[in-house]
Design a protein around this motif. Sequence first.
Motif, PDB file in Angstrom:
ATOM      1  N   MET A 273      -6.652  -2.361  -0.935  1.00  0.00           N
ATOM      2  CA  MET A 273      -6.886  -1.379  -1.997  1.00  0.00           C
ATOM      3  C   MET A 273      -8.070  -0.477  -1.660  1.00  0.00           C
ATOM      4  O   MET A 273      -8.011   0.753  -1.835  1.00  0.00           O
TER       5      MET A 273
ATOM      6  N   ALA B 222       0.825  -1.208   0.000  1.00  0.00           N
ATOM      7  CA  ALA B 222       0.000   0.000   0.000  1.00  0.00           C
ATOM      8  C   ALA B 222       0.861   1.260   0.000  1.00  0.00           C
ATOM      9  O   ALA B 222       0.572   2.232  -0.710  1.00  0.00           O
TER      10      ALA B 222
ATOM     11  N   THR C 219       2.217   1.673  -3.464  1.00  0.00           N
ATOM     12  CA  THR C 219       1.185   2.193  -4.363  1.00  0.00           C
ATOM     13  C   THR C 219       0.948   3.679  -4.122  1.00  0.00           C
ATOM     14  O   THR C 219       0.807   4.464  -5.068  1.00  0.00           O
TER      15      THR C 219
ATOM     16  N   LEU D  85       0.321  -2.781  -4.845  1.00  0.00           N
ATOM     17  CA  LEU D  85      -0.696  -3.763  -4.503  1.00  0.00           C
ATOM     18  C   LEU D  85      -1.161  -4.550  -5.721  1.00  0.00           C
ATOM     19  O   LEU D  85      -1.560  -5.713  -5.599  1.00  0.00           O
TER      20      LEU D  85
ATOM     21  N   SER E 107      -3.040   0.756  -8.493  1.00  0.00           N
ATOM     22  CA  SER E 107      -3.369  -0.568  -7.982  1.00  0.00           C
ATOM     23  C   SER E 107      -3.550  -1.586  -9.094  1.00  0.00           C
ATOM     24  O   SER E 107      -3.557  -2.788  -8.828  1.00  0.00           O
TER      25      SER E 107
END
Length: 255
Positions: free
Chosen positions: A234, A64, A67, A211, A201
Motif C-alpha cells: 500500500m 495493487a 486497487t 489490497l 486500500s
Amino acid sequence: MNRVINLLLLGAIVAAVAASFAYLQLDLQALVGNGGLGQMGEYAGRFLHPDWSAGHLKAVWHGALETLAMSGLGTLLAMMMGMLLALPAAGRFGWPLQGAARLLLNALRAIPELVWAALTVLAAGLGPNAGTLALALHTAGVLGRLFAEALENAPPEPAAAIRLQGGSQVAAFCFGTLPNVWPQLLAYSLYRWENNIRMASVLGFVGAGGLGQMLYTTLSLFQEAQASTVILGMLVLVLLVDLLSDVLRQRYVRA
C-alpha cells in the motif's frame, strides 16, 4: 481579559478530556499493566518480518493493480458525472435545475466512501465493482461541487465574445469557458485520485476488493507477516501515485 479567557479555554479543554476518560470508562491499568505493553510489543514485532515469498508477492501485485484500477476508473467516472452535474449546479440551465443539482451533489458527498461501499456491495456483490462504484459516487459529489465553483468563477468575456460572433452555446463553452478552467479541473481531479488510492486500500474491509480486502483477510487470520507485506505494498502504491500525480500536475496544470 485575554489571559482570563485563555485560562478558561484551557480549563475547558482539560475538563473535556477528563470527562471523555470518565465517560468512556477507559481502564489504563488493563491497557498498560499485567504485561499489556509487552504483548503489544510482541504483536508489533511480528510485523517486522514481512513475507517475501513469490506466491504472496504475486498476490500483493495483483491486489495493487486491482486497487489502482479501482481508484483510476472510479475517479474517471466521477469526473464525467461531476461535470454533468456541475453544469446545472453552476446555474447554466436555470435556478430549478441548479437547486436540484446542488442537492444531489450534497447528498453524494455527504455519504462517506465506506458507507457507499457497504451499500454497493449489497447491490453489486463482493469485489472491485462495488469499490469502484463507491469511489465514483462519493467523488462525483466532491468534484461536481468544485467544478461548479470553478465554472461560476470563470471569466465570462471569452464565451460572450464567441456568442457575439454567432457561435453556439456549446461552442462558447468548449472554446471560451473550458480552456480557462481546465487546469483547475485537472488539479482537482488529480488531488481526488490521490485520495481515492488511499481510500481504495481501505474499502476492502467491507469486501470491495483490492489490497484492503487482502489486509482484512490476513489480519483476521492473524497472519502478521503477510499483512506486513500488504501494508508495504500500500505504501509503495501510494508513493508511486503521488509521484505520477505530481509529474502530471507539473506538466499540465502549472505549465
